[in-house]
Design a protein around this motif. Structure first.
Motif, PDB file in Angstrom:
ATOM      1  N   ARG A 115     -10.935 -11.514   0.116  1.00  0.00           N
ATOM      2  CA  ARG A 115     -11.163 -10.129  -0.314  1.00  0.00           C
ATOM      3  C   ARG A 115     -12.583  -9.889  -0.789  1.00  0.00           C
ATOM      4  NH1 ARG A 115      -7.050  -6.524  -1.952  1.00  0.00           N
ATOM      5  NH2 ARG A 115      -8.626  -5.744  -3.369  1.00  0.00           N
ATOM      6  N   MET A 128       0.092  -2.138   5.920  1.00  0.00           N
ATOM      7  CA  MET A 128      -0.953  -3.152   6.085  1.00  0.00           C
ATOM      8  C   MET A 128      -0.974  -3.574   7.544  1.00  0.00           C
ATOM      9  SD  MET A 128      -1.945  -5.003   2.989  1.00  0.00           S
ATOM     10  CE  MET A 128      -1.049  -6.298   2.207  1.00  0.00           C
ATOM     11  N   MET A 129      -2.171  -3.744   8.082  1.00  0.00           N
ATOM     12  CA  MET A 129      -2.244  -4.232   9.462  1.00  0.00           C
ATOM     13  C   MET A 129      -3.458  -5.121   9.650  1.00  0.00           C
ATOM     14  SD  MET A 129      -3.283  -0.686  11.356  1.00  0.00           S
ATOM     15  CE  MET A 129      -1.917   0.269  10.752  1.00  0.00           C
ATOM     16  N   ILE A 130      -3.329  -6.008  10.643  1.00  0.00           N
ATOM     17  CA  ILE A 130      -4.449  -6.887  10.959  1.00  0.00           C
ATOM     18  C   ILE A 130      -5.059  -6.401  12.271  1.00  0.00           C
ATOM     19  CG2 ILE A 130      -2.776  -8.564  11.932  1.00  0.00           C
ATOM     20  CD1 ILE A 130      -4.837 -10.768  11.217  1.00  0.00           C
ATOM     21  N   ARG A 176      -6.308 -15.692 -11.110  1.00  0.00           N
ATOM     22  CA  ARG A 176      -7.370 -15.174 -10.251  1.00  0.00           C
ATOM     23  C   ARG A 176      -8.316 -14.249 -11.036  1.00  0.00           C
ATOM     24  NH1 ARG A 176      -6.097 -15.260  -4.512  1.00  0.00           N
ATOM     25  NH2 ARG A 176      -4.190 -16.445  -4.217  1.00  0.00           N
ATOM     26  N   TRP A 203      -8.473  -4.182   3.049  1.00  0.00           N
ATOM     27  CA  TRP A 203      -7.830  -5.031   2.038  1.00  0.00           C
ATOM     28  C   TRP A 203      -8.576  -6.351   1.919  1.00  0.00           C
ATOM     29  CZ3 TRP A 203      -5.277  -9.528   0.845  1.00  0.00           C
ATOM     30  CH2 TRP A 203      -4.346  -9.497  -0.198  1.00  0.00           C
ATOM     31  N   MET A 222      -0.893 -18.745  10.544  1.00  0.00           N
ATOM     32  CA  MET A 222      -1.260 -18.457   9.160  1.00  0.00           C
ATOM     33  C   MET A 222      -2.695 -17.940   9.166  1.00  0.00           C
ATOM     34  SD  MET A 222       0.053 -18.597   6.162  1.00  0.00           S
ATOM     35  CE  MET A 222       1.476 -19.667   6.341  1.00  0.00           C
ATOM     36  N   VAL A 254       5.000 -15.877   1.971  1.00  0.00           N
ATOM     37  CA  VAL A 254       3.714 -15.179   2.105  1.00  0.00           C
ATOM     38  C   VAL A 254       3.901 -13.875   2.870  1.00  0.00           C
ATOM     39  CG1 VAL A 254       2.318 -17.296   2.051  1.00  0.00           C
ATOM     40  CG2 VAL A 254       2.992 -16.313   4.256  1.00  0.00           C
ATOM     41  N   TYR A 255       2.976 -12.961   2.672  1.00  0.00           N
ATOM     42  CA  TYR A 255       3.072 -11.646   3.275  1.00  0.00           C
ATOM     43  C   TYR A 255       3.001 -11.753   4.803  1.00  0.00           C
ATOM     44  CZ  TYR A 255       2.387  -6.723   4.105  1.00  0.00           C
ATOM     45  OH  TYR A 255       2.545  -5.435   4.548  1.00  0.00           O
ATOM     46  N   GLU A 256       3.873 -11.020   5.487  1.00  0.00           N
ATOM     47  CA  GLU A 256       3.844 -11.016   6.944  1.00  0.00           C
ATOM     48  C   GLU A 256       3.128  -9.767   7.421  1.00  0.00           C
ATOM     49  OE1 GLU A 256       7.736 -11.744   8.546  1.00  0.00           O
ATOM     50  OE2 GLU A 256       7.519 -13.874   7.986  1.00  0.00           O
ATOM     51  N   VAL A 257       2.044  -9.971   8.167  1.00  0.00           N
ATOM     52  CA  VAL A 257       1.223  -8.849   8.573  1.00  0.00           C
ATOM     53  C   VAL A 257       1.371  -8.623  10.071  1.00  0.00           C
ATOM     54  CG1 VAL A 257      -0.882 -10.222   8.913  1.00  0.00           C
ATOM     55  CG2 VAL A 257      -1.071  -7.815   8.278  1.00  0.00           C
ATOM     56  N   LYS A 258       1.341  -7.338  10.476  1.00  0.00           N
ATOM     57  CA  LYS A 258       1.531  -7.020  11.903  1.00  0.00           C
ATOM     58  C   LYS A 258       0.237  -6.541  12.536  1.00  0.00           C
ATOM     59  CE  LYS A 258       6.046  -5.326  11.255  1.00  0.00           C
ATOM     60  NZ  LYS A 258       6.871  -4.190  11.244  1.00  0.00           N
ATOM     61  N   ILE A 293      -7.839  -7.204   7.332  1.00  0.00           N
ATOM     62  CA  ILE A 293      -6.553  -6.646   6.920  1.00  0.00           C
ATOM     63  C   ILE A 293      -6.894  -5.252   6.398  1.00  0.00           C
ATOM     64  CG2 ILE A 293      -4.557  -6.877   5.406  1.00  0.00           C
ATOM     65  CD1 ILE A 293      -4.810  -9.224   7.337  1.00  0.00           C
ATOM     66  N   ALA A 309     -10.261 -15.058  -4.714  1.00  0.00           N
ATOM     67  CA  ALA A 309     -10.218 -13.899  -3.819  1.00  0.00           C
ATOM     68  C   ALA A 309      -9.527 -14.215  -2.494  1.00  0.00           C
ATOM     69  CB  ALA A 309     -11.643 -13.398  -3.558  1.00  0.00           C
ATOM     70  N   THR A 310      -8.980 -15.413  -2.370  1.00  0.00           N
ATOM     71  CA  THR A 310      -8.415 -15.827  -1.083  1.00  0.00           C
ATOM     72  C   THR A 310      -6.893 -15.761  -1.073  1.00  0.00           C
ATOM     73  OG1 THR A 310     -10.303 -17.238  -0.639  1.00  0.00           O
ATOM     74  CG2 THR A 310      -8.307 -17.713   0.591  1.00  0.00           C
ATOM     75  N   PHE A 311      -6.354 -15.177  -0.033  1.00  0.00           N
ATOM     76  CA  PHE A 311      -4.907 -15.018   0.110  1.00  0.00           C
ATOM     77  C   PHE A 311      -4.472 -15.508   1.494  1.00  0.00           C
ATOM     78  CE2 PHE A 311      -6.271 -12.066  -3.074  1.00  0.00           C
ATOM     79  CZ  PHE A 311      -5.248 -12.048  -4.016  1.00  0.00           C
ATOM     80  N   PHE A 312      -3.224 -15.960   1.583  1.00  0.00           N
ATOM     81  CA  PHE A 312      -2.670 -16.374   2.873  1.00  0.00           C
ATOM     82  C   PHE A 312      -1.675 -15.331   3.368  1.00  0.00           C
ATOM     83  CE2 PHE A 312      -3.942 -20.223   0.713  1.00  0.00           C
ATOM     84  CZ  PHE A 312      -4.541 -20.965   1.716  1.00  0.00           C
ATOM     85  N   MET A 313      -1.674 -15.121   4.690  1.00  0.00           N
ATOM     86  CA  MET A 313      -0.682 -14.224   5.273  1.00  0.00           C
ATOM     87  C   MET A 313      -0.170 -14.832   6.574  1.00  0.00           C
ATOM     88  SD  MET A 313      -2.222 -10.422   4.775  1.00  0.00           S
ATOM     89  CE  MET A 313      -2.572  -9.810   3.136  1.00  0.00           C
ATOM     90  N   ARG A 314       1.017 -14.409   6.982  1.00  0.00           N
ATOM     91  CA  ARG A 314       1.586 -14.904   8.232  1.00  0.00           C
ATOM     92  C   ARG A 314       1.514 -13.786   9.281  1.00  0.00           C
ATOM     93  NH1 ARG A 314       3.509 -19.825   9.192  1.00  0.00           N
ATOM     94  NH2 ARG A 314       4.504 -19.962   7.142  1.00  0.00           N
ATOM     95  N   MET A 315       1.031 -14.127  10.488  1.00  0.00           N
ATOM     96  CA  MET A 315       0.947 -13.145  11.578  1.00  0.00           C
ATOM     97  C   MET A 315       2.327 -12.929  12.172  1.00  0.00           C
ATOM     98  SD  MET A 315      -1.122 -11.296  13.441  1.00  0.00           S
ATOM     99  CE  MET A 315      -0.485 -10.119  14.634  1.00  0.00           C
ATOM    100  N   ARG A 316       2.716 -11.674  12.278  1.00  0.00           N
ATOM    101  CA  ARG A 316       3.975 -11.329  12.947  1.00  0.00           C
ATOM    102  C   ARG A 316       3.664 -10.407  14.116  1.00  0.00           C
ATOM    103  NH1 ARG A 316       6.516 -14.961  12.690  1.00  0.00           N
ATOM    104  NH2 ARG A 316       7.573 -15.691  10.816  1.00  0.00           N
ATOM    105  N   GLN A 354     -12.323  -5.814  -6.535  1.00  0.00           N
ATOM    106  CA  GLN A 354     -12.597  -6.201  -5.151  1.00  0.00           C
ATOM    107  C   GLN A 354     -11.958  -7.557  -4.812  1.00  0.00           C
ATOM    108  OE1 GLN A 354     -15.218  -4.912  -2.669  1.00  0.00           O
ATOM    109  NE2 GLN A 354     -14.100  -6.350  -1.396  1.00  0.00           N
ATOM    110  N   TRP A 355     -12.157  -8.541  -5.682  1.00  0.00           N
ATOM    111  CA  TRP A 355     -11.707  -9.897  -5.376  1.00  0.00           C
ATOM    112  C   TRP A 355     -10.203 -10.045  -5.469  1.00  0.00           C
ATOM    113  CZ3 TRP A 355     -15.296 -14.270  -7.642  1.00  0.00           C
ATOM    114  CH2 TRP A 355     -16.595 -14.080  -7.154  1.00  0.00           C
ATOM    115  N   THR A 356      -9.605  -9.442  -6.511  1.00  0.00           N
ATOM    116  CA  THR A 356      -8.188  -9.715  -6.768  1.00  0.00           C
ATOM    117  C   THR A 356      -7.281  -8.530  -6.489  1.00  0.00           C
ATOM    118  OG1 THR A 356      -8.233  -8.973  -9.058  1.00  0.00           O
ATOM    119  CG2 THR A 356      -8.893 -11.242  -8.669  1.00  0.00           C
ATOM    120  N   PRO A 412       0.813  -1.225   0.000  1.00  0.00           N
ATOM    121  CA  PRO A 412       0.000   0.000   0.000  1.00  0.00           C
ATOM    122  C   PRO A 412       0.842   1.270   0.000  1.00  0.00           C
ATOM    123  CG  PRO A 412      -0.266  -1.236   2.052  1.00  0.00           C
ATOM    124  CD  PRO A 412       0.458  -2.119   1.106  1.00  0.00           C
TER     125      PRO A 412
END
Lengths: 460, 147
Positions: free
Chosen positions: B82, B100-102, A117, B136, B77, A456-460, B93, B56-63, A164-166, A54
């Motif tokens: 979306r 980006m944040m959860i 997708r 997101w 995970m 994979v993306y690491e989210v905080k 998300i 529309a489905t994605f995987f992410m790892r929690m940090r 929206q989806w992708t 973003p």
């Protein structure tokens, strides 16, 4: 919700209409409302790179080709700063550094997944079920039986759902023919703020208006040579071209293709939706080397690796190949000679029997390299093509086949399974070599967010 | 495929599932194995249970530990869809100021709040005029490995 109800209505309409066609085959096509859409992703590679970033939304982004050589995708912001399309990275480097433009190497794993997708979303949105994937970032959709006054809202619905989806933004062009839909799409892209990325050319008036502002060179199917030829004849816009006869076009613009183009511009569908090929007629794997290579061993290893890749694709579609072709492209020092490309050297071998087994394909491929290779020449690219494809009979346990053949096929299944689950070619053939100095250069590649657990993306 | 009812989910859902990788296995027996093949099923497939809409489905790892209170731990995970609408109370998300944040989404009549699941991280307040905010995707499942 509203849309779902409409879709159901449209389907019943379609059923009602299909009955008379049994008796009246002739004039049916002309009376029927047929519209086609082309959905085209906006700066596709850049959009993929931005999805998980973003911080780069609304910022200039460029993506480099296979080998970090050229710019292959630019965001609108980068275009505005004057970054050229397909121009070498080193030539644009000053603009890029001065403006802090984000640069990425191609991440084909990510783009491939995102492309799937987008296409899958389109398939689930299509009422007719007819989606023709035209390229990695474009697809034609058949909008038969969508009422004319709903085309714009339907196209907008497609655009918004894909986004929206992708997370990939797309432009949608709708018209009576594929060629006109392409023009509509072009118009949608050119002025995104006004069109909201959707343009519909429904009436004859709208078609003519569009053709007046379209140069012949940007019409789908008109190549650069024909564009120059047409402009020399004083045919500058699509509007000018529209007034030429089919006979004239077939004389001047390559026969049937030319006549078809004129009909398409008039709004008479002449290029139909193509059904997806359920299996490919040939399979090719080709790459640039990171740096030009002059030793035969490296080229053999590269060709062996490409053959393994191609054989894997071959087995995935349950085919066997009858021919192997190999080509190697010398690095041409003198760019003024010929077409600016070194003469490609290629050769092919016919296999004793069609096969899908990697080592049976590698052997002739490597042998071909020995034939083609010239000492002292630097090569920049190599490729392998498998053709003469037939269904692979060794897949079903076949008791009429010698035992050994079946064992080979079982081994291949195992290799594919291990490689599929572990990725990155855990098992490979020794001919592929163990260190790859010819491997693609990808210095600025983003993580493969959607295809590797470790990335994979690491989210905080 | 379309409009199938998903267990425990909010009614019927129109999405796409395509699991071509999963073919039906055969016993591959040499003798009278064919009889066993009649009873061969596809086997339990996690994709089927955890993914409603594949494109529309994605995987992410929690940090980090921002969401431990909500049961999402460092290293877990998370599965993100979306295509779902983000409603108040859902874990989402979000993007805010280019990050980006959860967080858990809380909507009041004129305000949006992104609340963390632990006391340590202060909530983010978003007012309607904020342009640098977006949702997101919506978190649908968390895959956690017990210690």
């Amino acid at each position: 919700m509203l849309f779902k109800v409409k879709t159901v209505n449209m389907k019943t309409q379609q059923l009602n209409r299909s009955t008379p066609t049994l008796f009246d085959e002739s004039g049916e096509n002309e009376n029927r409302q047929t519209f086609k859409a082309i959905v085209d992703c906006n700066s596709f590679y850049c959009s993929c790179e931005r999805l998980f970033r973003p911080d780069l939304w609304n910022k200039p982004v460029v993506v480099l080709s296979n080998n970090d050589g050229c710019i292959v995708s630019r965001s609108d912001e980068a275009k505005k700063l004057g970054v050229g399309m397909a121009s070498p990275y080193f030539m644009e480097r000053h603009i890029i550094e001065k403006n802090g433009i984000a640069v990425f190497s191609s991440n084909y794993n990510l783009y491939g997944d995102m492309s799937w997708r987008v296409m899958e979303t389109l398939r689930s949105l299509s009422a007719s079920g007819k989606v023709e994937v035209y390229s990695v970032d474009e697809a034609f959709m058949d909008l038969t039986d969508i009422p004319e006054n709903e085309l714009a809202s339907y196209a907008m619905h497609i655009r918004k759902t894909v986004e929206q989806w992708t997370g990939i933004s797309v432009s949608v062009g709708v018209a009576r023919t594929k060629t006109l839909a392409k023009i509509a799409n072009h118009m949608a892209k050119k002025n995104k703020a006004a069109t909201q990325c959707v343009t519909v050319l429904a009436t004859e008036e709208e078609q003519h208006q569009a053709l007046r502002q379209t140069r012949v060179g940007s019409i789908w199917g008109v190549g650069r040579q024909y564009a120059t030829k047409l402009e020399n004849m004083g045919i500058i816009s699509g509007w000018d071209l529209l007034h030429m006869s089919e006979e004239w076009a077939s004389r001047q613009l390559g026969g049937v293709v030319g006549a078809r183009l004129i009909r398409e511009l008039k709004g008479q569908p002449s290029i139909e939706m193509r059904a997806p090929l359920d299996s490919k007629k040939m399979i090719a794997t080709t790459r640039m080397f990171g740096d030009p290579v002059a030793d035969i061993q490296s080229i053999k290893e590269a060709v062996a690796t490409y053959t393994s890749r191609a054989a894997e694709k071959l087995r995935r579609q349950h085919s066997a190949a009858g021919y192997v072709s190999v080509f190697i492209v010398p690095k041409n020092e003198n760019h003024n000679v010929g077409f600016g490309r070194g003469a490609t050297v290629s050769s092919y071998a016919r296999l004793p029997a069609p096969t899908s087994i990697t080592n049976e394909l590698i052997k002739p491929a490597v042998h071909l390299v020995e034939q083609l290779f010239k000492n002292g020449t630097y090569y920049k690219k190599a490729g392998v093509m498998l053709s003469g494809l037939v269904p692979d009979t060794s897949i079903q346990a076949n008791m009429f086949l010698p035992e050994a053949k079946n064992a080979g096929r079982k081994l291949m299944d195992m290799v594919d399974n291990v490689n599929f689950s572990m990725r990155d070619d855990v098992l490979k053939f020794a001919a592929s070599g163990t260190d790859r100095n010819w491997k693609m250069r990808q210095e600025l590649r983003s993580p493969r967010y959607t295809s590797r657990w470790e990335e994979v993306y690491e989210v905080k | 495929m379309d409009g199938e009812i998903f267990f425990g989910a909010e009614g019927s859902y129109r999405g796409s599932k395509q699991f071509s990788q999963q073919d039906i296995k055969t016993a591959d027996a040499t003798g009278f194995g064919a009889a066993a093949d009649d009873y061969m099923e596809r086997g339990i497939d996690l994709n089927e249970a955890l993914i409603r809409n594949k494109p529309a489905t994605f995987f992410m790892r929690m940090r980090g530990d921002a969401m431990t209170g909500a049961g999402i731990h460092n290293g877990d995970m998370v599965i993100v869809d979306r295509s779902l609408k983000a409603v108040s109370g859902k874990i989402v998300i979000a993007t805010f100021n280019g990050e980006m944040m959860i967080r858990r989404l809380e909507k009041t009549f004129n305000k949006l709040r992104l609340v963390s699941g632990s006391g340590k991280v202060s909530p983010v307040e978003v007012d309607a005029s904020c342009t640098d905010f977006s949702i997101w995707g919506v978190v649908t499942y968390v895959i956690h490995q017990p210690a």
